[in-house]
Motif scaffolding. Structure first.
Motif, short mmCIF file in Angstrom:
data_model
loop_
_atom_site.label_atom_id
_atom_site.label_comp_id
_atom_site.label_asym_id
_atom_site.label_seq_id
_atom_site.Cartn_x
_atom_site.Cartn_y
_atom_site.Cartn_z
N GLU A 183 0.80 -1.23 0.00
CA GLU A 183 0.00 0.00 0.00
C GLU A 183 0.83 1.27 0.00
OE1 GLU A 183 -3.63 0.52 2.36
OE2 GLU A 183 -3.36 -1.58 2.94
N LYS A 223 -8.42 5.11 -0.62
CA LYS A 223 -9.24 5.16 0.59
C LYS A 223 -9.78 6.58 0.84
CE LYS A 223 -5.90 3.32 3.06
NZ LYS A 223 -4.98 2.80 2.04
N GLY A 226 -4.66 -6.32 -1.55
CA GLY A 226 -4.99 -6.96 -0.29
C GLY A 226 -5.41 -8.39 -0.48
N GLY A 239 -9.16 -8.07 3.88
CA GLY A 239 -9.39 -6.68 3.52
C GLY A 239 -8.77 -6.36 2.18
N GLY A 240 -9.53 -5.73 1.26
CA GLY A 240 -8.97 -5.36 -0.02
C GLY A 240 -10.04 -5.17 -1.08
N ASN A 279 -12.56 0.51 4.01
CA ASN A 279 -11.42 0.56 4.93
C ASN A 279 -10.91 2.00 5.01
OD1 ASN A 279 -11.79 -2.20 4.31
ND2 ASN A 279 -9.65 -2.65 4.74
N PHE A 287 -5.60 -1.60 3.89
CA PHE A 287 -6.15 -2.85 3.40
C PHE A 287 -5.41 -4.05 3.99
CE2 PHE A 287 -7.39 0.07 -0.09
CZ PHE A 287 -8.77 -0.08 0.02
#
Length: 807
Positions: free
Chosen positions: A656, A663, A687, A691-692, A764, A768
């Motif tokens: 990331e 985000k 991700g 999460g992703g 999120n 992620f």
């Protein structure tokens, strides 16, 4: 013509006047001496050629000049002797083992309930240190450990992901703080690093580098491990040097700790096979026991029922064992646990069941990693080199972690995104804990218990619960006493000078042309033979996100500015309440003496400020989650304010911090693909299961999946399939705004035609994944969407490009 120096003229006049050589020369010497500055303390800064003919203070060492040869015929000339850097005579092999996130009171070697037979064996054959300290957080401890300088001297005031623009916190380790690996390599050692590397700036972990802060450019000839704070033990993101490599994670028996141990043993055997007389330095840093807590399936039930009596009973039993073993002094009291931690007997049966299982999983994880350390040490013994190997086993890079909050976590990613997990939901999924289906962490009560006899945990640099860790040193060929405890105060920065003294290697003045900061730690070597060695480390500061302390001559002044489970600081730094402990009499910091000794508190607070100025601790930045955002923190960002990024097929593992951030804003994805009928697979994924997001094709129909912290998956599906040929697929996300982690509307287009839309209620807000990045053309490691399979999601068409744009 320039005038003669005054002293020369004076001496000539004296000689002429008295014609007395025996008088004039001494007088000249006296006058010359009187005009010189006072002699400096003996030099870390002077060149010194050792008895072996090597000047080891300036690295790399310079080969001798080769004499000019005038002979025409080689038969008439003498060839110069070959020159090579060699380690000093008797220099030992050195191994540092660093366990992650293990508390002082967790291993059996320091009174805990986790069976660690390798640590026990090594402790029996070596020395335990019961007053060894870390920094309370991983990246800071690791840079201090490898360089011998304090963490702020290394610009590592926090983990690399929260670096700022201020000196002491930039996340970029300076060349003036060479690692012990670099020093030993340039002194004739082979060097290798296996496991976790969390010492490289987060924005430099990409295929574009720069690689100057990666292990292979910081003195390690071999690196096999992961970059960052943690990794999934079943689906790790592994690098060999600077090259991303795939492991056989689909093998049901695969586990990263075992894999890295295999590589470490193979490297060591090869090194000793080819160059048996050349010493090696190995840094063995498993991801265990950091979250996610993931032991192999065969270990999952090893501790069934052993923690049913809870964390309060655990603390008392552990203290009793610690006293009996001589780990802590007779009369040591349990420090009171924080108010946040509930009494075990006041928990509901569901809470007790969930929490006991969490600790069973953690204990199994701890035993497993120790078994791998045992395998490594057994290989050293099998090679017959144990007697000349200094083996340093550090049981934790900080105290046990309370980042699991009150209830623990099935998915640690929820913690970093400020999302609470419900206890009933965890109870319903308890069978997944510790498996490939979880990314778990235990409740904070177990962290406090794991740091017995202290009060606090990881992140809290203002208490020994955050900074006290078990240390074992073994050197079979050198130790005169074994199975003993040493109680001199020491710190992670003391390991490097200890190694250098053991290896007969001087502290270098310059390395690779860069003048070095003096090493700030002290050698512990004298304690190996003399239990009464006077304390050598008399003053030490501690600071992490405003939590801070100062140790001096048996006294500790400290303050807790923010607990790990608190949303923000308790107040302004200037208003913090300081505590005072006499730790020569109160091992566990159980009795606060501040009210009766205000003058001592103020004296030590000033010592802290002096040390803080000296080591670039100031200004203190007490922000936490906010600093994960590069713009807020003020650190470099690989995207450098760019509003769009175009990536191409085959690019993978882009974490990331080296990728465009979608985000908390609106975004648009555009890709051009060429397909045949029945297209399938992932176009772009960031991700994974915990999460992703993923843009992919399911039986010809494009899909955008948003995985919200592993708790819920939102799918935006196309109503239309792709025909054979070239197509442009677009996905637009219209963010609601109004803060972090809010929802929005998603819309899919094929060649400009809207083909699907759906609501994404949650996103999120902070991250992620700490260990899974972006991949183009497939979804490596865990899968973002449960609708496609791991290892079977490669796109079967051609991807010309993918562009991600943000507002």
């Amino acid at each position: 013509m320039s005038k003669k120096p005054f002293l020369v003229q004076l001496n000539q006049k004296l000689v002429k006047r008295w014609s007395c050589f025996l008088f004039s020369v001494p007088l000249l010497a006296v006058l010359l001496f009187a005009c010189q500055p006072a002699p400096k303390e003996e030099a870390k800064t002077s060149s010194a050629v050792g008895a072996d003919g090597f000047d080891r203070t300036h690295l790399p060492m310079t080969p001798p000049e080769v004499p000019v040869i005038t002979a025409l015929d080689a038969r008439d000339a003498t060839a110069p002797k070959p020159w090579a850097v060699k380690a000093p005579d008797g220099a030992p092999n050195v191994v540092i083992v660093l366990i992650d996130d293990m508390g002082f009171g967790q291993s059996s070697s320091f009174g805990g309930a986790i069976r660690m037979p390798a640590a026990d064996k090594l402790a029996d054959e070596g020395i335990r240190f019961n007053r060894f300290h870390t920094t309370a957080l991983c990246s800071p401890t690791r840079t201090a450990l490898l360089s011998g300088r304090n963490h702020h001297s290394n610009n590592m005031g926090g983990i690399t992901e929260v670096a700022t623009a201020f000196e002491g916190n930039t996340g970029l380790t300076p060349q003036s703080c060479a690692t012990v690996a670099e020093i030993l390599k340039l002194n004739g050692y082979n060097t290798a690093h296996f496991g976790k590397n969390h010492e490289t700036a987060a924005w430099e972990i990409s295929p574009s580098g720069p690689f100057t802060h990666w292990p292979v450019y910081k003195g390690f000839e071999k690196f096999y491990g992961f970059m960052g704070g943690e990794t999934n033990q079943f689906y790790p993101g592994i690098y060999d040097g600077t090259t991303k490599v795939e492991v056989d994670s689909e093998d049901p028996n695969y586990h990263f700790t075992e894999d890295m141990t295999d590589h470490a043993i193979s490297w060591m055997k090869a090194q000793k096979s080819l160059t048996p007389d050349k010493p090696f330095f190995m840094y063995f840093a498993p991801g265990a026991t950091h979250a996610p807590h993931q032991p192999p399936a065969s270990y999952l039930d090893k501790y069934k029922g052993e923690f049913d009596d809870g964390w309060d009973a655990y603390r008392q039993k552990t203290l009793d064992r610690q006293i009996k073993m001589g780990i802590v002094p007779e009369g040591t009291k349990l420090a009171p646990k924080p108010d946040y931690i509930k009494d075990w007997d006041k928990l509901s049966p569901t809470e007790q069941k969930v929490f006991a299982r969490q600790m069973e999983i953690f204990a199994a994880f701890g035993e497993h990693v120790d078994d791998q350390v045992g395998r490594l040490y057994q290989s050293i013994e099998d090679l017959g080199i144990a007697d000349n190997t200094l083996f340093i086993y550090i049981l934790g890079d900080n105290g046990a972690s309370a980042e699991g909050m009150a209830n623990g976590l099935l998915n640690e990613n929820t913690y970093f995104n400020g999302v609470a997990e419900d206890i009933d939901m965890m109870a319903a999924n308890l069978d997944k804990l510790g498996t490939r289906e979880s990314y778990g962490h235990f409740a904070a009560g177990w962290a406090v218990a794991g740091n017995t006899p202290f009060k606090w945990t990881k992140q809290v640099a203002g208490n020994f619960g955050g900074t006290r860790n078990g240390l074992i040193m073994v050197w079979p060929g050198k130790l005169k006493q074994t199975d003993v405890v040493r109680d001199q105060f020491c710190h992670a920065i003391d390991i490097v000078p200890t190694i250098l003294e053991a290896a007969h290697v001087p502290e270098p003045v310059s390395v690779n042309g860069v003048e070095q900061k003096p090493i700030e730690g002290f050698s512990m070597l004298k304690t190996f033979d003399d239990p009464k060695t006077p304390e050598f480390h008399n003053t030490q500061y501690f600071e992490i996100v405003g939590n801070r302390a100062i140790y001096q001559d048996g006294w500790v002044a400290s303050t807790v500015h923010k607990a790990p489970w608190e949303d923000g600081p308790r107040g302004k730094l200037v208003d913090d309440k300081w505590e005072l402990y006499n730790v020569n009499e109160d091992f566990s910091e159980s009795t606060d003496l501040a009210a009766d000794n205000p003058e001592k508190v103020e004296e030590l607070k000033q010592v802290f400020m002096d040390e803080a100025v000296k080591y670039h601790v100031l200004p203190i930045d007490d922000r936490t989650i906010e600093r994960f955002d590069p713009a807020t923190a003020g650190r470099p960002d690989l995207m450098n304010g760019r509003k769009s990024l175009t990536v191409y097929e085959g690019m993978s593992g882009m974490l990331e911090n080296a990728f465009i951030n979608i985000k908390n804003t609106s975004s648009k994805f555009t890709t051009e693909v060429e397909v045949k009928p029945g297209a399938n697979g992932v176009i772009l994924a960031m991700g994974g299961l915990f999460g992703g997001y993923s843009l992919w094709v399911d039986k010809g129909k494009p899909v955008f999946t948003y995985n919200w912290v592993g708790l819920k998956q939102y799918d935006v599906n196309s109503s239309k399939a792709l025909s054979a040929g070239k197509h442009t697929i677009e996905f637009e996300f219209a963010y609601d705004g109004g803060g972090m982690g809010k929802g929005g509307n998603g819309t899919l287009f094929i060649d400009g035609e809207k083909v699907g839309e759906a609501r994404i209620d949650n996103t999120n807000g902070n991250m992620f994944s700490l260990d899974e990045g972006a991949d183009v053309g497939f979804d490596e490691a865990t899968n973002v969407s449960r609708r496609y399979k791991v290892g079977e999601n490669k796109f079967n068409g051609k991807i010309n490009y993918v562009t991600i744009a943000v507002e």
